[in-house]
Design a protein around this motif. Structure first.
Motif, mmCIF file in Angstrom:
data_model
loop_
_atom_site.group_PDB
_atom_site.id
_atom_site.type_symbol
_atom_site.label_atom_id
_atom_site.label_comp_id
_atom_site.label_asym_id
_atom_site.label_seq_id
_atom_site.Cartn_x
_atom_site.Cartn_y
_atom_site.Cartn_z
ATOM 1 N N LEU A 22 3.397 1.908 0.960
ATOM 2 C CA LEU A 22 2.549 1.027 0.168
ATOM 3 C C LEU A 22 1.612 0.232 1.077
ATOM 4 O O LEU A 22 0.419 0.098 0.775
ATOM 5 C CB LEU A 22 3.413 0.077 -0.661
ATOM 6 C CG LEU A 22 2.643 -0.952 -1.504
ATOM 7 C CD1 LEU A 22 1.828 -0.248 -2.577
ATOM 8 C CD2 LEU A 22 3.602 -1.943 -2.120
ATOM 9 N N TYR A 23 2.136 -0.289 2.185
ATOM 10 C CA TYR A 23 1.295 -1.037 3.115
ATOM 11 C C TYR A 23 0.180 -0.152 3.681
ATOM 12 O O TYR A 23 -0.957 -0.606 3.839
ATOM 13 C CB TYR A 23 2.123 -1.624 4.258
ATOM 14 C CG TYR A 23 3.053 -2.734 3.844
ATOM 15 C CD1 TYR A 23 2.707 -3.653 2.874
ATOM 16 C CD2 TYR A 23 4.304 -2.858 4.435
ATOM 17 C CE1 TYR A 23 3.566 -4.671 2.500
ATOM 18 C CE2 TYR A 23 5.167 -3.878 4.063
ATOM 19 C CZ TYR A 23 4.794 -4.780 3.093
ATOM 20 O OH TYR A 23 5.643 -5.782 2.730
ATOM 21 N N LYS A 56 8.034 0.525 0.969
ATOM 22 C CA LYS A 56 7.044 -0.495 1.341
ATOM 23 C C LYS A 56 6.124 -0.037 2.468
ATOM 24 O O LYS A 56 4.943 -0.380 2.472
ATOM 25 C CB LYS A 56 7.734 -1.799 1.722
ATOM 26 C CG LYS A 56 8.186 -2.575 0.503
ATOM 27 C CD LYS A 56 8.616 -3.973 0.847
ATOM 28 C CE LYS A 56 9.017 -4.685 -0.444
ATOM 29 N NZ LYS A 56 9.421 -6.058 -0.203
ATOM 30 N N LEU A 111 -2.411 0.299 0.916
ATOM 31 C CA LEU A 111 -3.166 -0.935 0.726
ATOM 32 C C LEU A 111 -4.146 -1.172 1.874
ATOM 33 O O LEU A 111 -5.284 -1.596 1.655
ATOM 34 C CB LEU A 111 -2.220 -2.124 0.585
ATOM 35 C CG LEU A 111 -1.417 -2.208 -0.707
ATOM 36 C CD1 LEU A 111 -0.393 -3.330 -0.627
ATOM 37 C CD2 LEU A 111 -2.330 -2.392 -1.898
ATOM 38 N N VAL A 144 3.926 -5.626 -4.206
ATOM 39 C CA VAL A 144 4.766 -5.576 -3.004
ATOM 40 C C VAL A 144 6.171 -6.087 -3.307
ATOM 41 O O VAL A 144 7.159 -5.513 -2.853
ATOM 42 C CB VAL A 144 4.109 -6.371 -1.849
ATOM 43 C CG1 VAL A 144 5.076 -6.558 -0.695
ATOM 44 C CG2 VAL A 144 2.846 -5.683 -1.379
ATOM 45 N N ARG A 145 6.283 -7.129 -4.094
ATOM 46 C CA ARG A 145 7.598 -7.680 -4.425
ATOM 47 C C ARG A 145 8.430 -6.709 -5.265
ATOM 48 O O ARG A 145 9.648 -6.683 -5.158
ATOM 49 C CB ARG A 145 7.459 -8.997 -5.179
ATOM 50 C CG ARG A 145 7.099 -10.136 -4.288
ATOM 51 C CD ARG A 145 7.094 -11.435 -5.050
ATOM 52 N NE ARG A 145 6.727 -12.536 -4.171
ATOM 53 C CZ ARG A 145 6.384 -13.726 -4.593
ATOM 54 N NH1 ARG A 145 6.356 -13.986 -5.888
ATOM 55 N NH2 ARG A 145 6.065 -14.663 -3.735
ATOM 56 N N ILE A 176 -1.526 -7.610 -5.904
ATOM 57 C CA ILE A 176 -0.948 -6.969 -4.714
ATOM 58 C C ILE A 176 0.385 -7.619 -4.354
ATOM 59 O O ILE A 176 1.355 -6.930 -4.015
ATOM 60 C CB ILE A 176 -1.948 -7.023 -3.536
ATOM 61 C CG1 ILE A 176 -3.121 -6.082 -3.806
ATOM 62 C CG2 ILE A 176 -1.259 -6.659 -2.224
ATOM 63 C CD1 ILE A 176 -4.268 -6.216 -2.836
ATOM 64 N N THR A 213 8.278 -3.410 -5.200
ATOM 65 C CA THR A 213 8.452 -2.117 -4.552
ATOM 66 C C THR A 213 9.743 -2.111 -3.741
ATOM 67 O O THR A 213 10.025 -3.067 -3.003
ATOM 68 C CB THR A 213 7.265 -1.831 -3.605
ATOM 69 O OG1 THR A 213 6.059 -1.883 -4.364
ATOM 70 C CG2 THR A 213 7.381 -0.463 -2.965
#
Length: 165
Positions: free
Chosen positions: A33-34, A30, A37, A22-23, A18, A25
């Motif tokens: 994505l958050y 983001k 997740l 995240v890094r 994960i 993306t």
């Protein structure tokens, strides 16, 4: 002891994956994505609670299905005419299931314009604007409605306001 060790290793691998995701993306993606997740984590927690007996399995399944149902609602509305009729977004469709294109120059008379807005003849400008706003909230394409109905309602408003002047 061994099952706990396996769970710990799986958890560490998931966290590392994960973090890398995240890094890698881009900043503008983001937020989405958050959200994904977080919903995935919530679904996993609910399933774990059901497996350990701390929450009823039906409650866990309902909680885990919420993101799936939310994401599939536009698909269901397009695919099943029953949902369109139930939600009040049923449209005239051609053989392909697509809405016909809006017709800006169709011959709409004053009587059909009043009917399209749900008004009786002699309505004031404010009543026409209010009825237009109310109808557009129901049939706007951004809310699952059709371009055709939105164009008809816009045309009805323009015709009635033009005739009032």
């Amino acid at each position: 002891m061994l099952p706990r060790l396996i769970l710990l290793i799986a958890f560490v691998l998931a966290v590392v994956t994960i973090i890398k995701l995240v890094r890698n993306t881009p900043e503008e993606q983001k937020k989405g994505l958050y959200l994904k997740l977080g919903l995935s984590g919530l679904a996993i927690v609910l399933i774990l609670l059901a497996v350990t007996g701390r929450i009823h399995w039906i409650g866990a399944m309902i909680g885990a299905l919420i993101p799936i149902v939310r994401r599939s609602t536009p698909f269901l509305i397009r695919m099943f005419p029953l949902f369109q009729q139930f939600l009040g977004t049923k449209t005239k469709a051609d053989d392909n299931g697509q809405s016909p294109p809006p017709q800006a120059n169709s011959d709409m008379d004053e009587e059909s314009a009043y009917a399209a807005l749900g008004l009786s003849p002699g309505a004031t400008k404010e009543e026409i604007i209010q009825a237009h706003r109310k109808m557009m909230q129901k049939v706007h394409p951004d809310r699952g409605g059709s371009d055709y109905l939105a164009a008809q309602i816009n045309q009805a408003k323009e015709l009635l306001i033009r005739n009032l002047s």
